[in-house]
Design an enzyme around this catalytic site. Structure first.
Site, PDB file in Angstrom:
ATOM      1  CG  HIS A 166       3.676  -5.009   1.194  1.00 41.69           C
ATOM      2  ND1 HIS A 166       4.089  -3.089   1.833  1.00 41.69           N
ATOM      3  CD2 HIS A 166       4.230  -5.251   0.673  1.00 41.69           C
ATOM      4  CE1 HIS A 166       3.504  -3.041   0.467  1.00 41.69           C
ATOM      5  NE2 HIS A 166       3.465  -4.485   0.074  1.00 41.69           N
ATOM      6  CD  GLU A 223       6.567  -3.261  -3.166  1.00 39.52           C
ATOM      7  OE1 GLU A 223       7.149  -3.471  -2.310  1.00 39.52           O
ATOM      8  OE2 GLU A 223       6.499  -3.132  -3.557  1.00 39.52           O
TER       9      GLU A 223
END
Length: 329
Positions: free
Chosen positions: A39, A108
């Site tokens: 991330h 994402e």
């Protein structure tokens, strides 16, 4: 194929030094494998971390000896060019001496928007991932690669340090369209829902490796073990209430503020209804059993909260693994 149990290096909730230390503790506790998120942002600001997963995994590869390692998952299409993912996956496999699996997904918005390239529609994201896998596979075969696709271009690229074992690839899928697209070009299935139809659809795709032999179906589940049930519920609500949003929501929200707004009305009771919270190991086993009953071969748990990891390893990890292995046998 015996069910294997893994530990998640949750980069959104801990810094790099703790992640490496936790990886060592997880190996000592007896986990079979370890997966790492990848991330640029945490899901919620209260989680507070987002170190570079590939640096962490390089350190983990040197600090551990036995556990298999995996990205869960890397998006090789926007924030990273697939040629660069191919290079770093090959390097990590050499450092891990064959223990690494490259887990890939379509990403994402939360993480991919940071490079300013926009956020494509889901259909385009999946087509981009197909091209990315083609590039990664080709580079891992050795030789010089020139590639011209709809989304990516590679000019005279070559990976100079390649592992003898190659790099197996797992792909995150969530429905029939994705499975039909990716099953024939992947080595393993990755999913975050214990849905038996995912396994059966995968096995029905012509050219797909069969789940159980040789392919694996790798799932993940959050838990929040704590001696104090109320403390566990509060911690899970504070740091993991985003989990209930579902893929359609989670893939498109852009910032931690967006996740905070989307989850402002979710209560601790709501979170505890979907995440096992507290000291009851049998409750955790029951929640995780949904995966092996659905045909999954590998299940990684997420212990919620950086500050809870040491107590989890000291008091819960080994007896939990014993219960899981006994129940799954």
């Amino acid at each position: 194929m015996a069910v294997r149990f893994g530990y998640t290096l949750m980069t959104e909730q801990a810094g790099p030094r703790q992640l490496v230390a936790d990886a060592v503790r997880a190996e000592a506790a007896g986990f079979d494998f370890e997966v790492s998120s990848d991330h640029y942002f945490p899901w919620l600001s209260s989680q507070g971390h987002a170190p570079y997963a590939w640096t962490v995994l390089g350190a983990v590869a040197q600090a551990t000896e036995r556990v298999e390692l995996m990205t869960y998952v890397t998006c090789p299409t926007i924030r990273y060019h697939p040629a660069i993912v191919a290079q770093k996956a090959a390097t990590l496999q050499i450092l891990a001496e064959g223990r690494f699996t490259l887990g890939l997904g379509s990403g994402e918005n939360l993480n991919e928007h940071v490079v300013g390239e926009g956020w494509p529609a889901v259909g385009d994201r999946q087509l981009m991932l197909v091209e990315a896998i083609e590039i990664i596979r080709a580079l891992h075969e050795g030789g010089l690669l020139d590639y011209r696709g709809e989304f990516f271009q590679v000019d005279s690229a070559k990976i100079w340090d390649l592992p003898d074992e190659g790099v197996p690839i797992g792909v995150a899928v969530a429905g029939e369209r994705a499975i039909s697209e990716f099953a024939p070009i992947a080595d393993h299935l990755i999913a975050t829902e214990p849905d038996p139809s995912l396994v059966s659809m995968w096995n029905d795709v012509e050219g797909a490796p069969t789940i159980g032999a040789p392919a694996r179906a790798i799932g993940q589940i959050p838990i929040c073990w704590d001696r104090d049930r109320d403390a566990a519920r509060e911690r899970a609500h504070d740091q993991f209430r985003w989990f209930g949003g579902g893929w359609d929501v989670n893939s498109d929200l852009r910032t931690t503020a967006g996740f905070a707004a989307a989850t402002q009305f979710i209560t601790p009771d709501d979170v505890a209804g979907s995440i096992p919270c507290g000291p009851d190991l049998d409750e955790i086993v029951e929640a995780m059993s949904a995966y092996w009953k659905a045909g999954f071969t590998d299940i990684a748990l997420v212990q919620v909260g950086a500050e809870s990891q040491q107590a989890f390893f000291d008091e819960a990890a080994q007896p939990l693994l014993e219960k899981l292995r006994s129940a799954a046998a």
